[in-house]
Design a protein around this motif. Structure first.
Motif, PDB file in Angstrom:
ATOM      1  N   CYS A 183      -5.580 -15.272  29.828  1.00  0.00           N
ATOM      2  CA  CYS A 183      -7.054 -15.215  31.338  1.00  0.00           C
ATOM      3  C   CYS A 183      -8.022 -15.196  30.242  1.00  0.00           C
ATOM      4  O   CYS A 183      -9.502 -15.240  30.635  1.00  0.00           O
ATOM      5  N   LEU A 184      -8.261 -13.131  30.083  1.00  0.00           N
ATOM      6  CA  LEU A 184      -9.059 -12.853  29.933  1.00  0.00           C
ATOM      7  C   LEU A 184      -9.664 -13.301  28.062  1.00  0.00           C
ATOM      8  O   LEU A 184     -10.752 -13.224  27.979  1.00  0.00           O
ATOM      9  N   TYR A 185      -8.631 -13.951  27.548  1.00  0.00           N
ATOM     10  CA  TYR A 185      -9.409 -14.734  26.196  1.00  0.00           C
ATOM     11  C   TYR A 185      -9.751 -16.221  26.347  1.00  0.00           C
ATOM     12  O   TYR A 185     -11.000 -16.558  25.992  1.00  0.00           O
ATOM     13  N   ILE A 238      -9.746 -21.792  35.628  1.00  0.00           N
ATOM     14  CA  ILE A 238      -9.178 -21.874  37.297  1.00  0.00           C
ATOM     15  C   ILE A 238      -7.199 -22.457  36.316  1.00  0.00           C
ATOM     16  O   ILE A 238      -6.438 -21.187  38.093  1.00  0.00           O
ATOM     17  N   TYR A 239      -7.147 -22.868  35.686  1.00  0.00           N
ATOM     18  CA  TYR A 239      -5.401 -23.310  35.353  1.00  0.00           C
ATOM     19  C   TYR A 239      -5.105 -21.676  35.537  1.00  0.00           C
ATOM     20  O   TYR A 239      -3.587 -21.506  35.986  1.00  0.00           O
ATOM     21  N   SER A 240      -5.777 -21.008  34.037  1.00  0.00           N
ATOM     22  CA  SER A 240      -4.462 -19.960  33.886  1.00  0.00           C
ATOM     23  C   SER A 240      -4.700 -18.549  34.560  1.00  0.00           C
ATOM     24  O   SER A 240      -3.690 -18.078  35.409  1.00  0.00           O
ATOM     25  N   CYS A 241      -6.076 -18.795  35.848  1.00  0.00           N
ATOM     26  CA  CYS A 241      -6.209 -17.641  36.609  1.00  0.00           C
ATOM     27  C   CYS A 241      -4.956 -18.121  37.683  1.00  0.00           C
ATOM     28  O   CYS A 241      -3.690 -17.088  38.513  1.00  0.00           O
ATOM     29  N   ILE A 289      -8.484 -10.690  41.261  1.00  0.00           N
ATOM     30  CA  ILE A 289      -8.371 -12.123  41.139  1.00  0.00           C
ATOM     31  C   ILE A 289      -8.767 -12.514  42.637  1.00  0.00           C
ATOM     32  O   ILE A 289      -9.548 -13.627  42.103  1.00  0.00           O
ATOM     33  N   SER A 290      -7.891 -12.170  43.437  1.00  0.00           N
ATOM     34  CA  SER A 290      -9.001 -13.117  44.357  1.00  0.00           C
ATOM     35  C   SER A 290     -10.430 -12.357  44.627  1.00  0.00           C
ATOM     36  O   SER A 290     -10.998 -13.148  45.819  1.00  0.00           O
ATOM     37  N   LEU A 291     -10.805 -11.735  44.340  1.00  0.00           N
ATOM     38  CA  LEU A 291     -12.247 -10.880  44.401  1.00  0.00           C
ATOM     39  C   LEU A 291     -12.883 -12.285  43.709  1.00  0.00           C
ATOM     40  O   LEU A 291     -14.378 -12.254  43.853  1.00  0.00           O
TER      41      LEU A 291
END
Length: 181
Positions: free
Chosen positions: A174-176, A132-135, A33-35
């Motif tokens: 997040c993936l969905y 962005i919110y889900s991550c 996620i940082s990447l």
């Protein structure tokens, strides 16, 4: 009573055996996620002129008044293989200039000769998008989970399973969302 204490100790052994794997998995997920954030916000972006070749719509199940389905977003596809989404805004021009991220090719800007459509983007980590919110929720959950897992006193079996299930659920969301937008 000895049967219950034996069962309890074997369940604790399960947590002890799998704790390191869960911690390492959460750390790898944090790195990925940082990447993603570094790619979208820090690394240089590429601009190119492109042509919109098609679009599709995402529709809500029902409108608030119970009438026709509302359009939630438009998904666009370009001649050079890029895709992006806008919220409730249809781009009617074909010739556009897009800016996309270095590694994952996530579109961060869309402009035409006359207008900047970037404020309508909801794909990737754009500020208007849900991704962005889900991550961010996933990163917060991972931080809390790692703090709990690394406590000296340990955690209960229920807590351990809740950590796995909640983080897995948020990862699925997040993936969905990445798939939808």
């Amino acid at each position: 009573m000895s049967n219950n204490s034996q069962k309890y100790s074997s369940e604790n052994e399960f947590i002890i055996r799998n704790k390191k794997f869960v911690i390492n998995s959460l750390l790898v997920l944090t790195f990925l996620i940082s990447l993603l954030f570094m790619d979208f916000y820090l690394l240089p972006k590429t601009k190119t002129k492109d042509i919109l070749i098609s679009y599709s719509t995402n529709r809500a199940r029902k409108s608030r008044q119970g009438k026709d389905k509302e359009i939630v977003s438009y998904n666009y596809y370009t001649k050079k293989g890029h895709s992006f989404s806008t919220k409730n805004f249809l781009i009617e021009e074909n010739e556009i200039e897009i800016e996309y991220s270095f590694l994952l090719k996530i579109v961060s800007e869309v402009k035409s000769k006359d207008e900047d459509y970037s404020k309508y983007l909801v794909n990737g980590l754009n500020p208007n998008g849900i991704h962005i919110y889900s991550c961010t929720v996933l990163l917060l959950s991972i931080a809390i989970s790692l703090k709990i897992l690394m406590l000296k006193k340990g955690c209960s079996e229920n807590t351990f399973y809740n950590i796995i299930c909640f983080n897995g659920f948020i990862l699925f969301i997040c993936l969905y969302m990445a798939y939808l937008f």
